[in-house]
Design a protein around this motif. Sequence first.
Motif, PDB file in Angstrom:
ATOM      1  N   UNK C 229     -19.221  18.366 -34.049  1.00  0.00           N
ATOM      2  CA  UNK C 229     -18.641  19.504 -33.330  1.00  0.00           C
ATOM      3  C   UNK C 229     -18.597  19.241 -31.831  1.00  0.00           C
ATOM      4  N   UNK C 230     -19.663  18.605 -31.298  1.00  0.00           N
ATOM      5  CA  UNK C 230     -19.665  18.318 -29.858  1.00  0.00           C
ATOM      6  C   UNK C 230     -18.515  17.395 -29.490  1.00  0.00           C
ATOM      7  N   UNK C 231     -18.207  16.429 -30.376  1.00  0.00           N
ATOM      8  CA  UNK C 231     -17.104  15.533 -30.030  1.00  0.00           C
ATOM      9  C   UNK C 231     -15.790  16.303 -30.008  1.00  0.00           C
ATOM     10  N   UNK C 232     -15.581  17.181 -30.963  1.00  0.00           N
ATOM     11  CA  UNK C 232     -14.323  17.938 -30.988  1.00  0.00           C
ATOM     12  C   UNK C 232     -14.241  18.921 -29.838  1.00  0.00           C
ATOM     13  N   UNK C 233     -15.368  19.590 -29.560  1.00  0.00           N
ATOM     14  CA  UNK C 233     -15.349  20.609 -28.519  1.00  0.00           C
ATOM     15  C   UNK C 233     -15.631  20.033 -27.154  1.00  0.00           C
ATOM     16  N   UNK C 234     -15.651  18.704 -27.067  1.00  0.00           N
ATOM     17  CA  UNK C 234     -15.750  18.021 -25.781  1.00  0.00           C
ATOM     18  C   UNK C 234     -16.978  18.435 -24.970  1.00  0.00           C
ATOM     19  N   UNK C 235     -18.104  18.603 -25.637  1.00  0.00           N
ATOM     20  CA  UNK C 235     -19.326  18.901 -24.884  1.00  0.00           C
ATOM     21  C   UNK C 235     -19.890  17.601 -24.299  1.00  0.00           C
ATOM     22  N   UNK C 236     -20.711  17.726 -23.277  1.00  0.00           N
ATOM     23  CA  UNK C 236     -21.396  16.532 -22.787  1.00  0.00           C
ATOM     24  C   UNK C 236     -22.201  15.949 -23.925  1.00  0.00           C
ATOM     25  N   UNK C 237     -22.225  14.653 -24.153  1.00  0.00           N
ATOM     26  CA  UNK C 237     -21.637  13.572 -23.372  1.00  0.00           C
ATOM     27  C   UNK C 237     -20.222  13.185 -23.781  1.00  0.00           C
ATOM     28  N   UNK C 238     -19.526  14.003 -24.529  1.00  0.00           N
ATOM     29  CA  UNK C 238     -18.195  13.591 -24.993  1.00  0.00           C
ATOM     30  C   UNK C 238     -17.085  14.349 -24.264  1.00  0.00           C
ATOM     31  N   UNK C 239     -17.339  14.775 -23.018  1.00  0.00           N
ATOM     32  CA  UNK C 239     -16.382  15.680 -22.398  1.00  0.00           C
ATOM     33  C   UNK C 239     -15.101  14.992 -21.952  1.00  0.00           C
ATOM     34  N   UNK C 579     -17.274  14.053  -8.323  1.00  0.00           N
ATOM     35  CA  UNK C 579     -16.985  14.180  -9.745  1.00  0.00           C
ATOM     36  C   UNK C 579     -17.597  13.056 -10.572  1.00  0.00           C
ATOM     37  N   UNK C 580     -17.355  11.806 -10.121  1.00  0.00           N
ATOM     38  CA  UNK C 580     -17.850  10.663 -10.913  1.00  0.00           C
ATOM     39  C   UNK C 580     -19.347  10.741 -11.123  1.00  0.00           C
ATOM     40  N   UNK C 581     -20.021  11.004  -9.998  1.00  0.00           N
ATOM     41  CA  UNK C 581     -21.485  11.007 -10.048  1.00  0.00           C
ATOM     42  C   UNK C 581     -21.993  12.103 -10.976  1.00  0.00           C
ATOM     43  N   UNK C 582     -21.459  13.306 -10.752  1.00  0.00           N
ATOM     44  CA  UNK C 582     -21.934  14.445 -11.544  1.00  0.00           C
ATOM     45  C   UNK C 582     -21.608  14.236 -13.012  1.00  0.00           C
ATOM     46  N   UNK C 583     -20.395  13.711 -13.275  1.00  0.00           N
ATOM     47  CA  UNK C 583     -20.018  13.517 -14.674  1.00  0.00           C
ATOM     48  C   UNK C 583     -20.919  12.470 -15.322  1.00  0.00           C
ATOM     49  N   UNK C 584     -21.245  11.409 -14.566  1.00  0.00           N
ATOM     50  CA  UNK C 584     -22.124  10.380 -15.131  1.00  0.00           C
ATOM     51  C   UNK C 584     -23.500  10.970 -15.449  1.00  0.00           C
ATOM     52  N   UNK C 585     -23.969  11.781 -14.495  1.00  0.00           N
ATOM     53  CA  UNK C 585     -25.230  12.496 -14.722  1.00  0.00           C
ATOM     54  C   UNK C 585     -25.126  13.342 -15.984  1.00  0.00           C
ATOM     55  N   UNK C 586     -23.986  14.039 -16.116  1.00  0.00           N
ATOM     56  CA  UNK C 586     -23.795  14.903 -17.280  1.00  0.00           C
ATOM     57  C   UNK C 586     -23.823  14.128 -18.578  1.00  0.00           C
ATOM     58  N   UNK C 587     -23.151  12.974 -18.577  1.00  0.00           N
ATOM     59  CA  UNK C 587     -23.117  12.172 -19.803  1.00  0.00           C
ATOM     60  C   UNK C 587     -24.522  11.700 -20.151  1.00  0.00           C
ATOM     61  N   UNK C 588     -25.254  11.247 -19.128  1.00  0.00           N
ATOM     62  CA  UNK C 588     -26.607  10.751 -19.385  1.00  0.00           C
ATOM     63  C   UNK C 588     -27.485  11.865 -19.940  1.00  0.00           C
ATOM     64  N   UNK C 589     -27.494  13.000 -19.252  1.00  0.00           N
ATOM     65  CA  UNK C 589     -28.337  14.097 -19.716  1.00  0.00           C
ATOM     66  C   UNK C 589     -27.864  14.595 -21.074  1.00  0.00           C
TER      67      UNK C 589
END
Lengths: 146, 290, 603
Positions: C229-239, C579-589
């Motif tokens: 579901x996370x992959x379909x709904x594009x949740x972190x880390x699959x956003x 954006x890059x930094x925050x998104x990378x942080x988001x993917x990691x977390x």
Amino acid sequence: MKTKTKARLKSPWVLHYDCGSCNGCDIEILAALTPKFDAERFGIVNIGDPKQADLLVVTGPANRRNHRVLKRLYDQMPDPKVVMAVGTCASTGGIFHNCPNTLGGIDKVIPVDVYVPGCAARPEQIIDGVVLALQKLSEMSEKEDD
Amino acid sequence: MNENYIVNIVLPVLLTLGAPVVGGLLMGVDRKITARMQSRVGPPLIQPFYDAIKLWNKRPVIASRLQPVLAFSYLGFSLLAFGLLMFRQDLLVIVFTTALADTCLITASLNSKSPYSYLGGRRELLSVLAYEPVLIMAFLSIYMVTGSFLVDEVLAYRMPLLIQLPAVLIALVLVLIVEMKKSPFDVSASGHAHQELVRGVYTEFSGYTMAMLELGHWVKVTLVLSIVTLFWAPNLLIGAALSLAAFFIVLVVDNSYPRLTWRSMIKTTWGVGFILILANIVGLNLMGVI
Amino acid sequence: MTAIVLGASSLGLLYGERFIMTPPPLCQTAVLLMDFLLLGYFLYVGIKKRNPLVMGLTVLQALPMAYFELMGWGHHTEPVIVVDRLSVLLGIIINIVGPLVCIYAISYMGEHEDHLGLSKSRQGRFFLFMLLLLGAMNGLVVSNSVYWLYFFWEVTTLCCYELIRHDATEQAEGNAQKALWMSLVGGVAFVAAMYVGHYAADSIAMDRLLVAQPTSLLLIGFGLMALAAFTKSAQFPFHSWLLGAMVAPTPVSALLHSSTMVNAGVYLILRIAPAIRGTSLSWAIALIGAFTFMLTALLAISQRVSKGILAYSTIGNLGLMILCAGINTPLSYAAALTLLLFHSLSKGILFMGAGIVENRLNSRLIDDWEGLLGKLPFTTMTMLVGMVGMFLPPFGMLLGKWVAMDAVASSPTLEGVPLILLMVIGSAATTLFWAKWLGHLTILPIRERHSDPEVLLAPYKLSLMTLLGINVLMSVGVAFAINNLVVPILVGSYGAALTTPGLGVNTGVGTFLVIPLWAAFIIVPLIGIYLARWKGGSIETPYLAGENIGEDGLSFRTIADSESEFKVAGMFLDDVIVEDKVARFGVAVGALLVLLMFVLAVI
């Protein structure tokens, strides 16, 4: 006196514009706002925005560069409004009166209601000038209703 | 039956309509106390009303066709939020309604194409960002203690909230500073720094539109102060004293601190506000109260 | 046509209680065959584009699936199709918003192809996949067999892939492949979930899995489904795939974001939620949702591109729904359903409006959209209402958010507090990014400048107005919507949590006075308009320190009397929110949180 007129007299908001004075008069104007003279007890606030100001206080002579700014600021103030020339320069051009780049007193550019002479004008005089300006404002306000 | 009708409908309506009057008087007190702190005499108590009446009667000048509509909506929705409080409704809905009012003000300042007003509008947005989460967190902590978001139930709660939520009240004072646009958080209207932003978010308003914004501002300040009153709900007189004390503290802070940048503002309100509220909640939890 | 039929059938189903069907074995075999064809196609794509990720993930699905089939484990699933009230709600969303987007696309694709200057129209292919996507979504929400669910899941993946790469540019190809492999991760998780279901509950029928004894093995199965579901709904880390999807023509984004695709993930979590009530798995799901909501709201502030803001807002709102589903109380479940309904309606409007504007202005940068209200009044007004509908009372989205807050607040203190904190920060950031955009659109020039009148094709107007009308009507009559659509779902598994006294909404801990708020929302601006007419006032130039030039208030005199035009630019804070930094942080977390979710499922 009508509420409207009374409110106008009790709340003159000031726009202060320096046309190129030596800053002597400006310091005196600021002094009028200090605790010693406390202009705010009459409701005077240095608002700095022509769109909300009722009283244009000008120091220094009008010259070829700043006259259009002065005119624009005056035009942007909504009626009713009064103009006060503070100091000899603003009133007549003062020591700059013969300079090639000066036009003279600010009344060459916009209509002036009160002249406060002096080099520099003293805070008491300035506040006194405001009181005179308010009388003028009161007349304007009464006339507006007729 | 008849008495109920008065208490439930007539009184709240009267109080709501009275909010601008109370707010205006508070602003008068503000100016008087500030003047006394600077050893000046200060303007008369009803000075804000003179200002508002004068503004209302100036020749109308607007910056765009939408501006007056939005300015009135700001006042209207602020009154609506206050009315919801007086009708003892949901605290969260009250916050969302003030957000609606704020959005009207911000849109009005952004839509008049003017650099100063636009900058002020942006900073006003940041002020909302600074205080809104803290305010909601404060309401959540009230909910955790009283078990309801309804003001009605909060008023019926037997113990004064202050005893259980002292730290939350301090956080609310931070919110009050931002809401009153007082130093050190007066970034949007730059009350003490017109050489920087002229009048900030208010720059392009004049005459009657400005008068409506003033009224809206008074209502909003009264709203936050009324919420502080809830902290001593069993006796609202003590509550009122409490909110006046908070008001006084804001004025002391206003007169003793220089203005901060928006970054410091958000860091302070979020950092201090959240830590205080969380500490309070966790503390109560450890003591087994909630 | 399709629209009417689908809409009518879903409304018809609304009044049926529970509809069960098991198609003949022939259909089963057909699905099986098509499934392997699909996987074969993915493998082909992987090989052709030399994308090892796609290849690997496809093989990872195909081999276990083949083994599963050989053992014949999937054959005795009955019933295959179950239509309950949750399916009906989803069906209504899909079949109202979906067809409207397709109508919109009729106009849009014409303009779009004119812009690209195509000699041969590729619209046939486009509409094939659009309608296939709608069909697959309908299939997805009624499938009871996990096998069928998985099949429709993969069909949506296919459609999504094909639609994103529709314009066949290099960027489109790249982003389509990203979307493909991320969705395939979900597929792999699904296959794994099937195995778990078989071993733990000896069944792959959803309704049996949901009532089976929740062993920790089964919980891992649910965790795997949540991962899908996370992959379909594009949740972190699959956003990131959903952001990449904005290279596609706008109707695709409108469809993916509002009524299909991303909703599939939320649907799946809502489906499994009753089975994982009170588990730490459920809390972990909520945490991922809350984290996504908070971070995307901050990221949306930093976006300069209209679709970027919309995409982050979608991800955030899905996060909010997943947060609600994860909290898993009757109240929060109701909040998730309300949000789902109103999000589809509002987001559809915004994407459609954004598409029209983009075709007119040839720009996606919102700084170029300044003063749109004067240029394209109809489209802009619709978008403005759509935006207000996203974050302000008295619209349905805000009501949903309010129910969500009540729900989070009433969950146990120490579990709830971190979620609340993330939620209030996200909520405030949401206000910021909508309000700044909204303000920017309304900038009006001081002097009316002559501009061409706005000409809109009929399908544009039809789709925009219908969707807006539905949104407003539903928001005003939210009591009816809740009573007829939300409460029946709750009654089955949770018990009703919302009551609607006097057309308002009551959560038990608070009340939302819908009708008075709406009345005020309409009356206050009307009085404002009346007041503005009465007091009037001339429009004057802005304050530019007195240095204005001319009467249009756009330029001023600067150094050496040269003229300079001033510009106002939006606030993006992208020096703070990189954006890059925050998104990378988001993917990691996000990855860590997913890991935590499985750890908690095991314990």
